[in-house]
Write a protein that holds these residues in place. Sequence first.
Motif, PDB file in Angstrom:
ATOM      1  N   PRO A 107      36.204  25.383  -4.759  1.00 45.00           N
ATOM      2  CA  PRO A 107      35.276  25.747  -3.676  1.00 45.00           C
ATOM      3  C   PRO A 107      33.841  25.763  -4.166  1.00 45.00           C
ATOM      4  O   PRO A 107      33.573  25.913  -5.366  1.00 45.00           O
ATOM      5  CB  PRO A 107      35.743  27.140  -3.261  1.00 45.00           C
ATOM      6  N   SER A 108      32.912  25.635  -3.234  1.00 44.57           N
ATOM      7  CA  SER A 108      31.490  25.585  -3.588  1.00 44.57           C
ATOM      8  C   SER A 108      30.996  26.883  -4.199  1.00 44.57           C
ATOM      9  O   SER A 108      29.937  26.913  -4.826  1.00 44.57           O
ATOM     10  CB  SER A 108      30.654  25.232  -2.355  1.00 44.57           C
ATOM     11  N   SER A 109      31.744  27.974  -4.035  1.00 44.09           N
ATOM     12  CA  SER A 109      31.356  29.237  -4.670  1.00 44.09           C
ATOM     13  C   SER A 109      31.590  29.203  -6.173  1.00 44.09           C
ATOM     14  O   SER A 109      31.051  30.027  -6.912  1.00 44.09           O
ATOM     15  CB  SER A 109      32.149  30.395  -4.057  1.00 44.09           C
ATOM     16  N   LYS A 110      32.394  28.226  -6.639  1.00 41.21           N
ATOM     17  CA  LYS A 110      32.703  28.096  -8.059  1.00 41.21           C
ATOM     18  C   LYS A 110      31.998  26.904  -8.708  1.00 41.21           C
ATOM     19  O   LYS A 110      31.590  26.981  -9.874  1.00 41.21           O
ATOM     20  CB  LYS A 110      34.218  27.944  -8.249  1.00 41.21           C
ATOM     21  N   GLN A 112      29.487  23.230  -7.831  1.00 40.37           N
ATOM     22  CA  GLN A 112      28.767  22.316  -6.951  1.00 40.37           C
ATOM     23  C   GLN A 112      28.156  21.203  -7.798  1.00 40.37           C
ATOM     24  O   GLN A 112      27.875  21.394  -8.977  1.00 40.37           O
ATOM     25  CB  GLN A 112      27.654  23.041  -6.178  1.00 40.37           C
ATOM     26  N   THR A 146      25.494  26.391  -1.223  1.00 43.55           N
ATOM     27  CA  THR A 146      25.962  27.768  -1.073  1.00 43.55           C
ATOM     28  C   THR A 146      25.483  28.562  -2.283  1.00 43.55           C
ATOM     29  O   THR A 146      25.645  28.111  -3.423  1.00 43.55           O
ATOM     30  CB  THR A 146      27.497  27.824  -1.012  1.00 43.55           C
ATOM     31  N   ALA A 147      24.902  29.704  -2.044  1.00 41.80           N
ATOM     32  CA  ALA A 147      24.419  30.525  -3.156  1.00 41.80           C
ATOM     33  C   ALA A 147      25.593  31.008  -4.001  1.00 41.80           C
ATOM     34  O   ALA A 147      26.643  31.403  -3.469  1.00 41.80           O
ATOM     35  CB  ALA A 147      23.626  31.711  -2.632  1.00 41.80           C
ATOM     36  N   PHE A 148      25.448  30.971  -5.322  1.00 46.14           N
ATOM     37  CA  PHE A 148      26.464  31.502  -6.223  1.00 46.14           C
ATOM     38  C   PHE A 148      26.349  33.023  -6.290  1.00 46.14           C
ATOM     39  O   PHE A 148      25.287  33.591  -6.034  1.00 46.14           O
ATOM     40  CB  PHE A 148      26.294  30.915  -7.625  1.00 46.14           C
ATOM     41  N   LYS A 149      27.439  33.687  -6.650  1.00 51.78           N
ATOM     42  CA  LYS A 149      27.419  35.138  -6.785  1.00 51.78           C
ATOM     43  C   LYS A 149      26.828  35.580  -8.119  1.00 51.78           C
ATOM     44  O   LYS A 149      26.504  36.756  -8.300  1.00 51.78           O
ATOM     45  CB  LYS A 149      28.836  35.697  -6.616  1.00 51.78           C
ATOM     46  N   GLU A 150      26.740  34.653  -9.054  1.00 52.70           N
ATOM     47  CA  GLU A 150      26.085  34.906 -10.338  1.00 52.70           C
ATOM     48  C   GLU A 150      25.324  33.651 -10.732  1.00 52.70           C
ATOM     49  O   GLU A 150      25.530  32.581 -10.150  1.00 52.70           O
ATOM     50  CB  GLU A 150      27.109  35.270 -11.406  1.00 52.70           C
ATOM     51  N   LYS A 179      20.663  32.020  -8.692  1.00 55.40           N
ATOM     52  CA  LYS A 179      21.847  31.904  -7.846  1.00 55.40           C
ATOM     53  C   LYS A 179      21.628  30.938  -6.689  1.00 55.40           C
ATOM     54  O   LYS A 179      22.584  30.423  -6.103  1.00 55.40           O
ATOM     55  CB  LYS A 179      22.236  33.276  -7.291  1.00 55.40           C
ATOM     56  N   HIS A 204      28.294  25.399 -12.294  1.00 53.96           N
ATOM     57  CA  HIS A 204      29.565  26.112 -12.169  1.00 53.96           C
ATOM     58  C   HIS A 204      29.428  27.536 -12.664  1.00 53.96           C
ATOM     59  O   HIS A 204      28.530  27.865 -13.446  1.00 53.96           O
ATOM     60  CB  HIS A 204      30.670  25.390 -12.944  1.00 53.96           C
TER      61      HIS A 204
END
Length: 211
Positions: A107-110, A112, A146-150, A179, A204
């Motif tokens: 997923p894009s959260s992990k 891109q 998508t913005a990453f969480k870190e 992020k 990543h």
Amino acid sequence: CDSQVYGAEITSIAYSATAKLIHRDVSLPERLEEKGERRKEVSIHRDGKSMPDQRAIFVATSMLDWDYRRNLRFNVCQKNGCRLSFSKWDDTILYGVRAVVIASSLPSSKLQAGEIGFDHAQFQEKAWEKDDYNWKRKVFKVKFDTAFKEVPRVACGFSALDCCGGAARFKVSSSNITKLGFDAVVATWDDTEIFWCRPTWIAHVGKLATL
């Protein structure tokens, strides 16, 4: 042969066994020596295995062999998800090109990946800036879909280049990573003149094993 390397930087890309990543090294199948525009397409598939659902795909040049007495003008791009197109134009003579391809269903959260797809005119519009070490730089803002969480790790490369003959001195790197995005930096020095290039990048997060 008679190549002389004065400097190089190596960027490593990490992955885990369960990361749903597929890596390919794809080479130009034959020399492109005739004048004018020439193109060859190569399948990315290997051992009967297709690439995964391409939420993220990264293409970057990992090896170049050309006639340095001529201009270096080449392009490597993805075609229809399963092929790479190698092309050159003008008087460029390509003896060999190798590209690395990384595709993922993460997923894009992990993870891109992308490219900065400007044309010659858009690249030329951006002024060169000199830094304290007398490098010439062009800085391009990249915003993640998508913005990453870190804050992610970012690796940069290039898949196309148009520069003058002689020594090719340049690099593509990342800086100011957050992020939300980062700065892609195209830099050169000495007498190298770059007319256009296409930076590519992959970002990543997570605990990953070394590639």
